[in-house]
Design an enzyme around this catalytic site. Structure first.
Site, PDB file in Angstrom:
ATOM      1  CD  GLU A   1       4.672  -0.780  -6.819  1.00  0.00           C
ATOM      2  OE1 GLU A   1       3.829  -1.795  -6.639  1.00  0.00           O
ATOM      3  OE2 GLU A   1       4.197  -0.052  -7.827  1.00  0.00           O
TER       4      GLU A   1
ATOM      5  CG  ASN B   1      17.593  16.745  26.763  1.00  0.00           C
ATOM      6  OD1 ASN B   1      17.660  17.804  26.335  1.00  0.00           O
ATOM      7  ND2 ASN B   1      16.611  16.939  27.986  1.00  0.00           N
TER       8      ASN B   1
ATOM      9  CG  HIS C   1       1.382  -3.058  -4.627  1.00  0.00           C
ATOM     10  ND1 HIS C   1       1.273  -2.711  -6.006  1.00  0.00           N
ATOM     11  CD2 HIS C   1       0.679  -3.892  -4.453  1.00  0.00           C
ATOM     12  CE1 HIS C   1       0.381  -3.626  -6.594  1.00  0.00           C
ATOM     13  NE2 HIS C   1      -0.165  -4.073  -5.730  1.00  0.00           N
TER      14      HIS C   1
END
Length: 706
Positions: A73, A415, A51
């Protein structure tokens, strides 16, 4: 990309800074939402950030960002109200939209239109809801009614000579963004006056209870034409009716008794007092917030740091000159007065240095916050279930180091996901939980910060590293067999040595780990690996909190002064006959349960000056540490420790093994700063070449504490 032409550069800068913060928090919290879908506080926080982005982007006139955040929203509101449950489809839609928002933000930064089409993102959000959402019931259009507080505010404005206007604003019926347009009207009008009230109210607009019309009562010093022009500058506004507003007409009577008039005057006075109190409280609150957090341009901080570095050098010079004068003119009143002034200046410089260093410290969470999303996406790509746990985000590090440590951490985390964590089937077969865990932690240890990346995956096999090293020609079979498991494991930091059976788009064990170590060591740090096959791996990165100004121990070697970072020094010992042993033609000393290899710095740096350390039983031994490795450095003598400013040797001299940089001493002389990591390497590799003459590879001592 079209922005409001009236937005100032300062306002745009504030918007970008706030948008960056909101986007980072959204990135982090959406990952949390995937795990904590039923957490109402988290849902509310995400909704609030979306918002806020919607409102601020509408305010600067970035329509595409406002429309996209509006769609986000709407979806989040459905989750918040309980109409929708968090699902992978919703999380994917939110992340897809967030990535689009990042691109839209970068449009402003680069001043280049990305050409991004936001409709696919909006469609994805709408499909996650389950189709076009029903329009909220339009609020009843009625005459605005004012409560007593609102009347007080209005009367106060009128008493100050301002105008009061009643505005009836119409939004294009074809617009799908009526709420945003109404919000823009309120924001724009607030810039030239005070919005007394509106229908629908700001709260109703937030809740999407809005049609294509908004009524507003405004007080302002501007005339009607200015107010009207401002409203018509907003996109999709098709009509504005402005009339002068008289609050007394709302009651149906303009007549008042004397007592009523007296009461009205008192009400105006009380209203003015209330308004003043409210404003004072607002100013106090704003001032309090500003005291808690003030954003400073990075260039300003860097410039201040350069000034402090020069002052630190001058501080050493002042201190040294003061001591010389006191020794030469002992008891002289002027010299004593100068000494007092000198002490005060040194104290002020110390306080200034401490303050600037504190300001430069940044929570490492600023880079940690970027990793949950990365790990989540990699895990999905690898079809692995991973619980990513982050701790110590508040641990602070100098801002000059904060970004440089980001790439090594990315290597290690990629990794861990790709080759550290086993596939689900393999984990089940090993009676391990299907959901793996990766930990990223940071903590402060005195003048260092320790960062760990740990996983509960398959670990790294020393035998596989030996096999890979022999296969790729790094070692002979006999040499590989003679290595301990710990020595074999550390070969993984060699460039090109990987144990991965196949390469992937994500990473490979060994690929990039040499870069990880090089990058960390360039920051005067160290990286260690602890691994157990079948149980997981743990990488530990140890960094100084800052590399700009450090405590240094000055030593003399062959008539030359060197500086050893005090944080690396464990102890100093006066060399006595019989302290040094020889094992396999290598000199060592015994301290507690450790056998520590010796490096004679005079020979190491090819000094041609005769010095006491050429004798086997003269000089001083400094036991220094880099990570878990230790080395004994033999020097001629020790000098007084002092704070030093670390300076690079520059591109013309390049990197010199064994030397980390240089500093300027108080008397103007230049001293080289020793690199303990490189000095440890002289006894950690294969041949006996000297530092500065190429690779220094010396066999590791059997049983030595390195």
């Amino acid at each position: 990309m079209n922005l409001d032409p009236d937005i100032t550069p300062e306002e745009l800068k504030v918007f970008l800074e706030e948008a960056e913060d909101q986007i980072e928090l959204l990135d982090k919290d959406i990952v949390r939402l995937e795990k904590e879908g039923e957490n109402p506080d988290l849902i509310q926080e995400i909704f609030r950030m979306a918002h806020t982005l919607k409102g601020s982007s509408a305010m600067v006139g970035h329509q595409a960002m406002a429309e996209l955040t509006h769609a986000m929203e709407s979806l989040l509101d459905k989750i918040r109200s309980g109409d929708l449950s968090v699902s992978p489809r919703i999380i994917d839609a939110l992340f897809f939209s967030l990535d689009a928002i990042k691109i839209l933000k970068n449009e402003i930064t680069s001043s280049e239109d990305s050409g991004l089409d936001i409709q696919p993102a909006i469609l994805m959000l709408q499909e996650a809801i389950g189709g076009e959402e029903n329009k909220q019931q339009v609020v009843e259009e009625s005459v605005l009614t004012l409560d007593q507080d609102t009347r007080d505010n209005l009367q106060t404005a009128l008493a100050r000579g301002q105008y009061a206007y009643y505005l009836d604003i119409s939004v294009d019926e074809a617009s799908e963004w009526a709420a945003i347009r109404c919000l823009q009207c309120l924001n724009e009008l607030a810039r030239i006056g005070e919005v007394i009230c509106s229908s629908p109210s700001a709260r109703e607009i937030d809740e999407e209870k809005v049609g294509h019309n908004i009524k507003i009562i405004l007080t302002s010093s501007e005339d009607k034409d200015t107010v009207q022009g401002m409203i018509f500058s907003i996109t999709e506004i098709v009509g504005v009716e402005i009339t002068s507003y008289n609050p007394e007409e709302e009651t149906g009577s303009n007549e008042k008794s004397d007592s009523e008039e007296q009461s009205a005057v008192e009400n105006v006075s009380q209203a003015a007092e209330k308004s003043t109190i409210r404003k004072i409280k607002a100013i106090q609150q704003e001032s309090s917030q500003n005291l808690q957090s003030v954003k400073v341009d990075v260039k300003v901080l860097d410039n201040l740091m350069n000034i402090v570095e020069e002052l630190v050098i001058d501080r050493s010079n002042i201190s040294q000159v003061g001591k010389m004068l006191e020794a030469k003119y002992s008891g002289d009143k002027i010299v004593q007065q100068l000494a007092q002034t000198s002490d005060h200046i040194i104290k002020v410089i110390n306080e200034l240095q401490e303050s600037i260093m504190r300001v430069r410290m940044v929570p490492i969470g600023t880079i940690f916050s970027r990793f949950p999303r990365m790990v989540r996406d990699l895990a999905q790509t690898q079809r692995k279930k991973i619980d990513f746990i982050v701790a110590g985000e508040d641990t602070e590090l100098d801002r000059s180091l904060i970004e440089q440590v980001r790439d090594p951490l990315i290597h290690l985390l990629r990794n861990a996901v790709d080759h550290g964590i086993e596939p689900s089937e393999k984990r089940k077969a090993a009676n391990k939980p299907e959901t793996a865990v990766i930990y990223l932690t940071a903590e402060r240890e005195q003048s260092h910060i320790v960062i760990t990346v740990e996983d509960d995956g398959g670990g790294i096999s020393a035998d596989r590293i030996r096999e890979s090293a022999v296969k790729k020609g790094f070692l002979s079979a006999e040499q590989a067999e003679s290595l301990s498991d710990s020595e074999a494991i550390n070969l993984i930091f060699k460039a090109g040595l990987s144990t991965a059976k196949k390469t992937s788009d994500v990473s490979g064990r060994g690929v990039g780990l040499d870069i990880v170590r090089a990058n960390v060591e360039n920051l005067s740090g160290s990286v260690l690996l602890d691994t157990k096959p079948g149980r997981g791996s743990k990488f530990t990165i140890r960094l100084p909190l800052t590399v700009a100004i450090v405590q240094g121990l000055l030593v003399t070697v062959g008539g030359t002064i060197y500086v050893l970072p005090l944080a690396s020094v464990i102890e100093t010992l006066a060399l006595k006959p019989g302290d040094i042993y020889t094992i396999r033609k290598k000199e060592i000393i015994r301290r507690m349960d450790n056998l520590i290899p010796i490096v004679r710095l005079n020979a190491t740096f090819n000094s041609q000056v005769e010095s006491p350390e050429n004798s086997a039983d003269k000089g001083v031994i400094i036991v220094a540490k880099a990570g878990k490795s230790m080395v004994g450095l033999i020097v001629d003598s020790l000098m007084e420790p002092q704070e030093i400013v670390v300076k690079s040797l520059g591109k013309y001299m390049g990197e010199i093994a064994g030397i980390a940089g240089a500093t300027i001493l108080g008397d103007g002389r230049v001293a080289l700063i020793l690199d303990v990591v490189s000095l440890v390497k002289i006894v950690a590799h294969e041949d006996g070449e000297k530092i500065g003459q190429g690779p220094h590879l010396v066999p590791k001592l059997t049983g030595a504490g390195v």
